[in-house]
Design a protein around this motif. Structure first.
Motif, mmCIF file in Angstrom:
data_model
loop_
_atom_site.group_PDB
_atom_site.id
_atom_site.type_symbol
_atom_site.label_atom_id
_atom_site.label_comp_id
_atom_site.label_asym_id
_atom_site.label_seq_id
_atom_site.Cartn_x
_atom_site.Cartn_y
_atom_site.Cartn_z
ATOM 1 N N GLY A 1 1.324 9.441 -5.655
ATOM 2 C CA GLY A 1 1.502 8.022 -5.367
ATOM 3 C C GLY A 1 0.200 7.319 -5.076
ATOM 4 N N ARG A 2 -0.873 7.817 -5.647
ATOM 5 C CA ARG A 2 -2.186 7.262 -5.374
ATOM 6 C C ARG A 2 -2.366 5.915 -6.077
ATOM 7 N N MET A 3 -3.035 5.000 -5.414
ATOM 8 C CA MET A 3 -3.302 3.712 -6.051
ATOM 9 C C MET A 3 -4.615 3.812 -6.810
ATOM 10 N N PRO A 4 -4.788 2.987 -7.826
ATOM 11 C CA PRO A 4 -6.017 3.104 -8.614
ATOM 12 C C PRO A 4 -7.229 2.822 -7.736
ATOM 13 N N GLY A 5 -8.052 3.814 -7.568
ATOM 14 C CA GLY A 5 -9.302 3.602 -6.848
ATOM 15 C C GLY A 5 -9.187 3.548 -5.360
ATOM 16 N N GLY A 6 -8.029 3.233 -4.857
ATOM 17 C CA GLY A 6 -7.878 3.114 -3.410
ATOM 18 C C GLY A 6 -7.869 4.466 -2.733
ATOM 19 N N LEU A 7 -7.775 4.417 -1.415
ATOM 20 C CA LEU A 7 -7.770 5.629 -0.626
ATOM 21 C C LEU A 7 -6.500 6.430 -0.921
ATOM 22 N N ARG B 1 -3.708 9.413 0.185
ATOM 23 C CA ARG B 1 -3.148 9.775 1.496
ATOM 24 C C ARG B 1 -4.022 10.828 2.150
ATOM 25 N N SER C 1 0.827 -1.206 0.000
ATOM 26 C CA SER C 1 0.000 0.000 0.000
ATOM 27 C C SER C 1 0.863 1.257 0.000
ATOM 28 N N THR C 2 0.466 2.225 -0.821
ATOM 29 C CA THR C 2 1.211 3.488 -0.864
ATOM 30 C C THR C 2 0.982 4.310 0.393
ATOM 31 N N LEU C 3 0.049 3.855 1.204
ATOM 32 C CA LEU C 3 -0.210 4.605 2.445
ATOM 33 C C LEU C 3 0.866 4.354 3.499
#
Lengths: 165, 402
Positions: free
Chosen positions: B201-207, B209, B38-40
């Motif tokens: 750095g956002r993931m596709p569709g995911g939350l 930051r 996860s990029t988070l």
């Protein structure tokens, strides 16, 4: 509660900002760290000293169980469960709606964990009706519904935006 | 010579790496490379939450130390009687900040979780010190918030005395926090300087930051809105999760210390009740409830500011404590110990000269125009400005001048 380890589905983030389990060399500023480590361990030693000389009240063995128990419960129970839920969500929820669902689970999960001791109500006593006077299960349920409603609104908003496109 | 030394160094580094490589077979489960994708799990988020926690834990530490100083004052410390609501603010802040730290801590631990499984686990002495110091940091942080939440909810599943255990855990945690700041200050500064945008750095569709921080802030907001009403009256109507609610209890305010069967019995046989004023006095006094009622009565609006974080202002009426001390022939700038007829952990409290000389420090006989309920200390309780609730001793039996 982000998406974890779904083989190849998620691209790797920018390397520089990544907090991974890769090897690290330890403190970047060794001089600063050494000074702070000495100060910090002196303060900690004072804490341990106080804990021991007040053993009649602190009951160090019971104290230690709760002190270390938090780490065990968090790192080997709560965190893996949260990550497991994250993996499930990343597989089950469509990309476009995943954000609000993850956000709702994070906010709702934290509020639920915080309220749990009052929901369980072990602190209630017949000799003091003013302690824990609320219906905490109802309160928590209402808050979770509120969180779910916000997430649902965000999902609806996204759906409309996609349709408009 | 230098060249040889370098060669040896390089060779030993290579052989160390080779030796370590044999252990790579142990890299299973969360230890595997790229186990956390996860990029988070971001240094930037860790730095932001770390700074927020540094601030909130500092507030809790300072207000907590202050509360301890007030309750067990060393010789050099005199807690003033004014401003009336100072302790109400500092202790309200202690509990509210503790509540608000729960989402911050859980988020921070999740963000940094991959580091728990860092491979190799230790790289050098300083790294070892850094990692070992995380045990008291994480253990202490969880301990402080967990025991704090349970304590104000009257739930004691442990064997230690809460205030003492919580107090010394705080010193250990703050010490570990100092070490951690030393380890991470530089990295955090780099992480925060590197990029302005939280959304990268956002993931596709995911939350994103920003979305993650939004959810954590939302949890903080909900917890604060539904608990802060225990001391902050504009939010009182929303105090659904507060373990005490101002306005709820006998005579319209909460009870913490409750009377035992003996105390209730003595309250019923009020004819035999006597308040003793003794110690360094020239005329020891023994006063019945009627005697006390016949003395000059003083009224004041004062808050009860509970150590547990709730507070409520009430109208108190009774005899000024200083009047009794002077009646007994002692100076009005004395130090006084007030003792309850009910034995227990909090059966005595100290009144310093500054508190004693304050006109609003009194032995109250009535609240909001009614005689005290036995749960609130009938026949007589101590009340004064800027005092922790727990030091407003109930069922007062003796005043001794030190």
């Amino acid at each position: 509660m982000g998406a974890e380890g779904v083989g190849g589905l998620t691209p790797l983030p920018p390397e520089e900002d990544r907090l991974s389990n890769a090897a690290d060399k330890g403190p970047a500023n060794r001089r600063l760290f050494s000074i702070m480590a000495v100060i910090g361990w002196l303060v900690m030693s004072y804490g341990v000293y106080g804990l021991i000389i007040n053993a009649a009240q602190t009951h160090p063995s019971s104290w230690l169980v709760w002190f270390l128990g938090g780490i065990v419960v968090h790192d080997f129970l709560i965190a893996p469960v949260v990550i497991g839920v994250g993996v499930l969500v990343s597989r089950a929820v469509p990309d476009h709606y995943r954000g609000p669902v993850q956000g709702a689970l994070i906010a709702g999960g934290i509020v639920a964990l915080t309220a749990l001791p009052y929901v369980l109500g072990f602190g209630r006593s017949s000799s003091n009706l003013s302690a824990l006077p609320n219906n905490y299960a109802t309160a928590l349920g209402t808050l979770l519904l509120l969180v779910a409603a916000v997430a649902a609104a965000l999902v609806a908003l996204r759906r409309n935006r996609r349709r408009a496109r | 010579m230098v060249c040889v030394a370098r060669l040896v160094q390089r060779r030993s580094a290579v052989s160390t790496r080779r030796r370590l490589a044999r252990f790579d077979r142990l890299r299973v489960g969360p230890l595997k490379a790229e186990a956390f994708t996860s990029t988070l799990h971001s240094q930037r988020l860790a730095a932001l939450l770390g700074i927020a926690l540094g601030v909130s834990f500092s507030i809790c530490f300072v207000t907590g130390l202050l509360s301890d100083l007030i309750q067990t004052p060393p010789a050099w410390f005199t807690w003033p009687a004014r401003p009336v609501g100072l302790y109400r603010v500092t202790q309200g802040l202690h509990v509210a900040t503790g509540f608000a730290s729960i989402p911050l801590l859980l988020a921070k631990l999740w963000i940094a979780y991959p580091r728990l499984w860092a491979w190799p686990p230790v790289a050098g002495l300083l790294h070892l010190v850094e990692r070992v110091s995380l045990i008291p940091l994480v253990g202490g942080s969880l301990f402080l918030l967990f025991t704090g939440v349970l304590n104000i909810g009257f739930w004691y599943p442990w064997g230690f005395f809460f205030p003492t255990g919580h107090y010394w855990a705080a010193w250990i945690t703050i010490g570990a926090l100092v070490v951690h700041i030393g380890a991470k200050a530089t990295i955090a500064r780099h992480a925060l300087g590197r990029s302005r945008s939280l959304a990268n750095g956002r993931m596709p569709g995911g939350l994103t930051r920003r979305g993650f921080l939004g959810a954590v802030t939302g949890a903080m907001g909900l917890i604060t809105l539904t608990t802060a009403g225990q001391t902050f009256s504009p939010l009182r109507g929303l105090a659904f999760l507060a373990p005490y609610v101002p306005g709820v209890g006998p005579q319209g305010f909460p009870v913490v210390g409750t009377p035992n069967a003996d105390t209730v019995k003595q309250a019923q046989q009020i004819g035999t009740y006597r308040l003793m004023v003794s110690g360094a006095v020239s005329r020891p006094l023994e006063l019945s409830l009627e005697d006390l009622q016949a003395l000059l009565q003083h009224e004041a609006d004062l808050p009860i500011s509970c150590v547990n974080g709730w507070s409520q202002t009430l109208r108190w009426k009774g005899v000024r404590l200083a009047d009794l001390v002077v009646m007994a022939g002692a100076p009005s700038d004395s130090s006084v110990t007030v003792q309850s007829l009910q034995p227990g952990t909090y059966d005595v409290s100290l009144v310093n000269p500054v508190q004693l000389q304050d006109p609003d420090t009194m032995l109250a006989l009535a609240v909001n125009g009614e005689p005290l309920h036995v749960d609130h200390g009938f026949p007589v309780r101590l009340i004064g400005p800027n005092r922790p609730g727990v030091t407003n001793t109930k069922w007062v039996q003796r005043v001794s001048v030190d």
